[in-house]
Design an enzyme around this catalytic site. Structure first.
Site, PDB file in Angstrom:
ATOM      1  N   LEU A 157      42.618  92.199 -39.090  1.00 15.18           N
ATOM      2  CA  LEU A 157      43.474  92.253 -37.673  1.00 15.18           C
ATOM      3  C   LEU A 157      44.189  91.201 -37.428  1.00 15.18           C
ATOM      4  O   LEU A 157      43.489  90.185 -37.236  1.00 15.18           O
ATOM      5  CB  LEU A 157      42.919  93.121 -36.520  1.00 15.18           C
ATOM      6  CG  LEU A 157      43.857  93.408 -35.282  1.00 15.18           C
ATOM      7  CD1 LEU A 157      43.287  94.559 -34.663  1.00 15.18           C
ATOM      8  CD2 LEU A 157      43.353  92.128 -34.392  1.00 15.18           C
ATOM      9  N   LEU A 158      45.451  90.871 -37.178  1.00 19.71           N
ATOM     10  CA  LEU A 158      46.281  89.913 -36.516  1.00 19.71           C
ATOM     11  C   LEU A 158      46.638  90.406 -35.223  1.00 19.71           C
ATOM     12  O   LEU A 158      47.053  91.546 -35.092  1.00 19.71           O
ATOM     13  CB  LEU A 158      47.405  89.507 -37.506  1.00 19.71           C
ATOM     14  CG  LEU A 158      48.223  88.469 -36.984  1.00 19.71           C
ATOM     15  CD1 LEU A 158      48.866  87.891 -38.025  1.00 19.71           C
ATOM     16  CD2 LEU A 158      49.492  89.202 -36.233  1.00 19.71           C
ATOM     17  N   ASN A 159      46.607  89.153 -34.286  1.00 20.46           N
ATOM     18  CA  ASN A 159      47.342  89.484 -32.936  1.00 20.46           C
ATOM     19  C   ASN A 159      47.962  88.318 -32.461  1.00 20.46           C
ATOM     20  O   ASN A 159      48.973  87.922 -33.221  1.00 20.46           O
ATOM     21  CB  ASN A 159      46.593  90.390 -31.786  1.00 20.46           C
ATOM     22  CG  ASN A 159      45.179  89.746 -31.494  1.00 20.46           C
ATOM     23  OD1 ASN A 159      44.574  89.465 -32.288  1.00 20.46           O
ATOM     24  ND2 ASN A 159      45.226  89.669 -30.164  1.00 20.46           N
ATOM     25  N   ASP A 160      47.850  87.850 -31.352  1.00 20.79           N
ATOM     26  CA  ASP A 160      48.906  86.992 -30.700  1.00 20.79           C
ATOM     27  C   ASP A 160      49.111  85.585 -31.583  1.00 20.79           C
ATOM     28  O   ASP A 160      48.063  85.003 -32.099  1.00 20.79           O
ATOM     29  CB  ASP A 160      48.144  86.311 -29.250  1.00 20.79           C
ATOM     30  CG  ASP A 160      47.599  87.466 -28.400  1.00 20.79           C
ATOM     31  OD1 ASP A 160      47.867  88.443 -28.768  1.00 20.79           O
ATOM     32  OD2 ASP A 160      47.152  87.006 -27.204  1.00 20.79           O
TER      33      ASP A 160
ATOM     34  N   TYR B  76      39.677  82.842 -28.230  1.00 20.13           N
ATOM     35  CA  TYR B  76      40.746  83.590 -27.824  1.00 20.13           C
ATOM     36  C   TYR B  76      42.336  82.666 -27.534  1.00 20.13           C
ATOM     37  O   TYR B  76      42.085  81.378 -27.947  1.00 20.13           O
ATOM     38  CB  TYR B  76      40.292  84.114 -26.359  1.00 20.13           C
ATOM     39  CG  TYR B  76      39.706  85.374 -26.255  1.00 20.13           C
ATOM     40  CD1 TYR B  76      39.215  85.914 -27.542  1.00 20.13           C
ATOM     41  CD2 TYR B  76      39.766  86.263 -25.430  1.00 20.13           C
ATOM     42  CE1 TYR B  76      38.355  87.003 -27.565  1.00 20.13           C
ATOM     43  CE2 TYR B  76      38.928  87.574 -25.301  1.00 20.13           C
ATOM     44  CZ  TYR B  76      38.237  87.780 -26.699  1.00 20.13           C
ATOM     45  OH  TYR B  76      37.517  89.076 -26.552  1.00 20.13           O
TER      46      TYR B  76
ATOM     47  N   ASP C 245      44.159  82.082 -21.997  1.00 19.37           N
ATOM     48  CA  ASP C 245      45.588  81.926 -22.654  1.00 19.37           C
ATOM     49  C   ASP C 245      46.304  80.686 -22.119  1.00 19.37           C
ATOM     50  O   ASP C 245      47.348  80.906 -21.845  1.00 19.37           O
ATOM     51  CB  ASP C 245      46.704  83.112 -22.412  1.00 19.37           C
ATOM     52  CG  ASP C 245      45.985  84.544 -23.178  1.00 19.37           C
ATOM     53  OD1 ASP C 245      44.937  84.637 -23.713  1.00 19.37           O
ATOM     54  OD2 ASP C 245      46.281  85.505 -22.378  1.00 19.37           O
TER      55      ASP C 245
END
Length: 487
Positions: free
Chosen positions: A39-42, A101, A161
Site C-alpha cells: 500500500l502507498l499513501n501520502d 508517519y 505531518d
C-alpha cells in the site's frame, strides 16, 4: 519491535515474492507512480536537491492495508525516468516503532533533513507521537536523530505531518493537530538550527475564525507563498457534505491570506477544495531551481472502500497523482500538468475538427487502455449538455444551462455510476490523462481538476462524444509512453 537489518531483509523477501503478482495485474499503472507491492499513501519529503527530485511516500510493503509504515523513495531528474531507491525510514526505533508517519524535507548546509512523525502505541491502543529528524549527506542513507518535538500542552496525540520551510533567517514548522476539545487546528514552531524548536501556538488565532470549528482533525499542512500570497494547504477531517462540496470521506483544500510571522497568525479567506474528484488526498509541494511550485498528492482517500479495489488481489493498492505546477492568477489557484509530461507523448498525434449535431455521437477508437492524453478546445457548445464516455466506465458531462461539470464513474464497490460535480461558468478546454485505472481531468487550463481511479472492462477501448445540440471542438490525441522505473 524489530531491528532495521531484519526489517530490510524481510522487505527484500516480500518484494521478490510479490513482484510477479503486481506485474501481472492488467490495472497496473503506466505513467502514475505506484508501490512495488503493498500500500502507498501520502507523498512525503518532496524536495529538489542536486539536480534531482526526491519523492518519498508512506509505504506498507507487507500488505494492502494500513499499519506500521516506512518511507519509500522515488528519485527523478525529469519526471519521466524514475528510480526506486532503498527504503529511507523504517519503523524500528522506540520513537517510531508503530510507523514512520508523514513529514517533509529541507536542505541545510548541504545535507537533507527529513522531519516525520514517529507513531507509538501501547497494548491498549493509546497513542504517543513525536516529531522526529533524520539527516542524510547523500539523499539515500539517513541517520535518525530521534525526536526534536514532543507533544505540547493543549493537543491530543493526533499531532502529525510536520512541514518545514525557511523564511528569512528562521526555520518554521507547521504540524497537523487536534485540540483537546477535538477540533482540528495547525500548530506552529520556529527554530534557528532545525534542532531546537520553540512553540508559537496555533496558526489559526482568532476564536471567531470559521476554521476553529471546521472538522475534528487537520492533516498534512503545507504553508508557502505564491505570487505574493500566502497559501495554506491542509486536509480537514469531519466535514459534512454541503451542496457540491465535501463529498469524500475526508477533504483536501487551501486558504489564501497573509502570514504574520511575528504573531504566527494567518489572516485568510474561505476554504477551497483542491480537487473535485473521488481520489485525492494529502498533497505536498516543493519548489525547484526554476522557481516552480510543484505538487504531488495521494490518488486515494483514507477509509473509503479501500479494500474493494480490484488491485488488492494482485498485492498492491493506490498511487500518486501526476505532478502539477501551481499558479495563482486572478485570485484563483490553477493546477497544470507539469510541462515535462509532454515527453510522454508518442510521435503520431491524431488531430481532428469535430462537429456534432443534436443527439448524435462520434466514436473515437482508442487503440489501448494504457496511456492516452486528450486535448479539446471548444469553439461552440450546446445550450444543454455535452458528454464524453470513456471505456464504458467514466462519463464527463458539461451542462451549459446549469453551469455544471460532472464526473461519473462506475463504482468498483457495486458497479453503479456515482457522481462528483462542480460549478463551472464556462467550458473552454479539457486536458484528460487516461491511464489503465486512473484518470485526471484538467478543465480550462487547470481552473478545476478532477482525479479518480476507475476499473473498466479491459476490452473497452472506445471513447464516445455526444451532445444535445450543435457542438464543435478541436481534438488532439496522443498515446503516452510508460514511466521508466529502475528498481
Amino acid at each position: 519491535m524489530q531491528s532495521e537489518p531484519l526489517y530490510r531483509e524481510k522487505l527484500t523477501k516480500v518484494l521478490k515474492e510479490k513482484r510477479e503478482a503486481v506485474e501481472r495485474d492488467p490495472y497496473r499503472l503506466s505513467f502514475h507512480l505506484m508501490p512495488p507491492t503493498g500500500l502507498l499513501n501520502d507523498p512525503n519529503g518532496f524536495i529538489y536537491w542536486r539536480g534531482e527530485y526526491h519523492l518519498f511516500y508512506q509505504w506498507m510493503p507487507f500488505k494492502t492495508n494500513h499499519g506500521a509504515k516506512c518511507w519509500g523513495h522515488y528519485v527523478t531528474k525529469d519526471f519521466i525516468k524514475w528510480r526506486h531507491e532503498k527504503v529511507a525510514l523504517t519503523p524500528t526505533e522506540w520513537f517510531d516503532q508503530n510507523g514512520c508517519y508523514s513529514g517533509s524535507a529541507i536542505i541545510h548546509e548541504e545535507k537533507m533533513y527529513l522531519f516525520y512523525t514517529g507513531n507509538v502505541k501501547d497494548t491498549q491502543g493509546n497513542r504517543q507521537t513525536y516529531q522526529c529528524l533524520a539527516i542524510s549527506e547523500d539523499g539515500i542513507h539517513f541517520d535518525k536523530k530521534g525526536p526534536v518535538i514532543s507533544l505540547p500542552e493543549g493537543y491530543t496525540a493526533h499531532f502529525r505531518d510536520p512541514k518545514v520551510w525557511k523564511h528569512r533567517d528562521i526555520f518554521y514548522m507547521v504540524v497537523g493537530a487536534q485540540k483537546l476539545d477535538e477540533k482540528g487546528t495547525i500548530a506552529l514552531f520556529e527554530s534557528k538550527d532545525l534542532l531546537n524548536w520553540k512553540y508559537k501556538g496555533n496558526v489559526i488565532k482568532n476564536e471567531n475564525d470559521f476554521l476553529n470549528d471546521f472538522g475534528y482533525m487537520f492533516e498534512c499542512p503545507d504553508l508557502f507563498q505564491l505570487n505574493g500570497h500566502d497559501l495554506l494547504i491542509f486536509c480537514p477531517q469531519g466535514l459534512e457534505p454541503k451542496g457540491d462540496f465535501y463529498h469524500n470521506t475526508y477533504q483536501s483544500g487551501y486558504v489564501v491570506g497573509v502570514m504574520d510571522y511575528e504573531t504566527g497568525a494567518l489572516e485568510h479567506d474561505e476554504f477551497y477544495e483542491l480537487d473535485r474528484g473521488f481520489d485525492f488526498y494529502a498533497p505536498q509541494t516543493t519548489t525547484d531551481e526554476q522557481g516552480r511550485r510543484i505538487m504531488f498528492a495521494w490518488m486515494g482517500v483514507p477509509e473509503q472502500n479501500e479494500q474493494n479495489h480490484p488491485t488488492i488481489s494482485h498485492d498492491w493498492l493506490h498511487n500518486m497523482t501526476l505532478p502539477r505546477e501551481l499558479l495563482y492568477e486572478n485570485n484563483k489557484l490553477y493546477q497544470r500538468p507539469l510541462q515535462e509530461l509532454v515527453e510522454l507523448r508518442q510521435p503520431n498525434v491524431f488531430e481532428k475538427q469535430v462537429h456534432l449535431q443534436p443527439e448524435m455521437f462520434w466514436k473515437l477508437l482508442n487503440e489501448t487502455t494504457k496511456g492516452t492524453e486528450l486535448l479539446l478546445d471548444f469553439l461552440t457548445l450546446p445550450e444543454d449538455w455535452f458528454q464524453i464516455d470513456i471505456a464504458e466506465a467514466v462519463r464527463l458531462i458539461y451542462s451549459k444551462e446549469k453551469q455544471l461539470f460532472i464526473l461519473e464513474r462506475k463504482s468498483y464497490v457495486d458497479g453503479k455510476f456515482e457522481r462528483r460535480q462542480c460549478f463551472l461558468r464556462n467550458l473552454t478546454s479539457l486536458q484528460i490523462f487516461i491511464d489503465t485505472s486512473a484518470i485526471e481531468i484538467f478543465i480550462n487550463e487547470g481552473e478545476e481538476v478532477f482525479s479518480a481511479r476507475f476499473y473498466s472492462n479491459m476490452s473497452a477501448h472506445h471513447i464516445h462524444f455526444s451532445s444535445s445540440g450543435s457542438c464543435s471542438f478541436s481534438l488532439q490525441k496522443w498515446s503516452l509512453s510508460s514511466y521508466h522505473i529502475d528498481s
